[in-house]
Write an enzyme that holds these catalytic residues in place. Structure first.
Site, short mmCIF file in Angstrom:
data_model
loop_
_atom_site.label_atom_id
_atom_site.label_comp_id
_atom_site.label_asym_id
_atom_site.label_seq_id
_atom_site.Cartn_x
_atom_site.Cartn_y
_atom_site.Cartn_z
N GLU A 82 -0.84 -8.65 4.92
CA GLU A 82 -0.68 -8.79 6.38
C GLU A 82 -2.02 -8.73 7.10
OE1 GLU A 82 -0.57 -6.05 4.81
OE2 GLU A 82 -0.75 -4.27 6.08
N HIS A 113 -3.43 -5.63 1.05
CA HIS A 113 -2.71 -5.83 2.32
C HIS A 113 -2.65 -7.31 2.71
CE1 HIS A 113 -2.37 -1.66 3.93
NE2 HIS A 113 -3.38 -1.44 3.12
N CYS A 165 0.83 -1.20 0.00
CA CYS A 165 0.00 0.00 0.00
C CYS A 165 0.87 1.26 0.00
CB CYS A 165 -0.98 -0.05 1.17
SG CYS A 165 -2.38 1.06 0.96
#
Lengths: 83, 220
Positions: free
Chosen positions: B197, B195, B87
């Site tokens: 994560e 994302h 990002c």
């Protein structure tokens, strides 16, 4: 001396903000607006110096930070009347 | 294995990245402040996290890309250190010239925050080799400036050399070629808007992001 740097998207790069501005103006009755582009102005207060040297330094600032030349172009104006 | 996360003023996914790294390595990553001038030599993998570094002033990622630590990151990446930019991290890597192209304002003008479905455009990279190329994966996006742009020549070049890694199934931001993530030519620097994560734990709603960490860490 004042340097004004105008940064805008290069021709051919889609400008969604400009397009939205144009269509909003059309909605307000300004049918003559065919297109709009949005950019930014960065005004730099600089120590006085020899014009060509100052311009070369500001160009370097544009290349290094002020503009992303992948998508943006820039134009520099120097104004020596302002302190 | 030692990993690291770079922290900028207004990073906000640095701790999520740290949790993801610790989950996959069993060891807490170094949290490296952007003013640090070097990345410790024991670091084998670096995440440049999401967020709004420097409030997105000037352009998203532009100021962070000039940070002292990025100079060292660039050198180490050129020497082969694997780097993942997520990002805002992707924006920073393009602004730093570590990845081609740029990320512009979303074509729809709006911040998009949702689960995005991705196709594996290249499942042969060090970051994606544990994915089944035929499988689509769900990874969240949350960004305002995720509209990937590269000029025609650059686009042809990266498409031709397998540098496009992820594509949106349903393009949320106007990215050229539906591009969601790209890798550098050497194959050790990956940037992506979604994302991963945020998709490593069943409580996240899915674990499709996990294989990115497993793939790259397993390659070391």
């Amino acid at each position: 001396m004042i340097a004004r740097v105008y940064v805008g998207l290069k021709p051919g790069v889609l400008d969604p903000q400009g397009r939205t501005i144009a269509s909003s103006l059309n909605d307000l009755g300004f049918e003559e607006v065919q297109d709009a582009t949005q950019g930014k102005v960065i005004e730099l207060k600089l120590a006085n110096g020899e014009r060509d040297l100052v311009k070369a330094r500001v160009k370097e600032m544009c290349e290094k930070l002020l503009a992303n030349t992948v998508i943006e172009s820039y134009r520099i104006e120097l104004d020596e009347t302002e302190e | 294995m030692q990993t690291a996360v770079i922290v900028f003023p207004a990073s906000n996914c640095d701790r999520d990245a740290a949790v993801a790294l610790e989950t996959h390595t069993g060891k807490a990553p170094h949290m490296i402040w952007h003013k640090d001038t070097s990345i410790p030599d024991d670091v084998r993998f670096v995440v440049v996290p999401g967020g709004f570094s420097y409030g997105d002033y000037l352009r998203s990622g532009a100021i962070a890309a000039q940070s002292p630590v990025i100079k060292d990151l660039k050198q180490k990446a050129e020497a082969g250190l694997p780097v993942l930019g997520i990002c805002n991290g992707f924006q920073i890597l393009t602004e730093a010239g570590m990845l081609p192209g740029a990320l512009m304002r979303n074509a729809g003008q709006k911040f998009v925050c949702k689960i995005s479905r991705l196709r594996l455009a290249n499942a042969q990279t060090r970051f994606t080799k544990l994915y089944d190329a035929k499988h689509e994966i769900d990874i969240p996006v949350a960004h305002h400036d995720g509209n990937y742009f590269a000029d025609d020549d650059t686009l042809r070049r990266i498409e031709g050399s397998g540098q496009v890694v992820f594509r949106y199934v349903d393009n949320p931001n106007g990215s050229r070629g539906d591009i969601a993530g790209i890798i550098n030519q050497a194959g050790n620097v990956l940037g992506m808007m979604p994302h991963p994560e945020r998709a490593i734990d069943p409580l996240h709603g899915g674990t499709d992001g996990s294989n990115i960490f497993k793939s790259i860490l397993g390659s070391l």
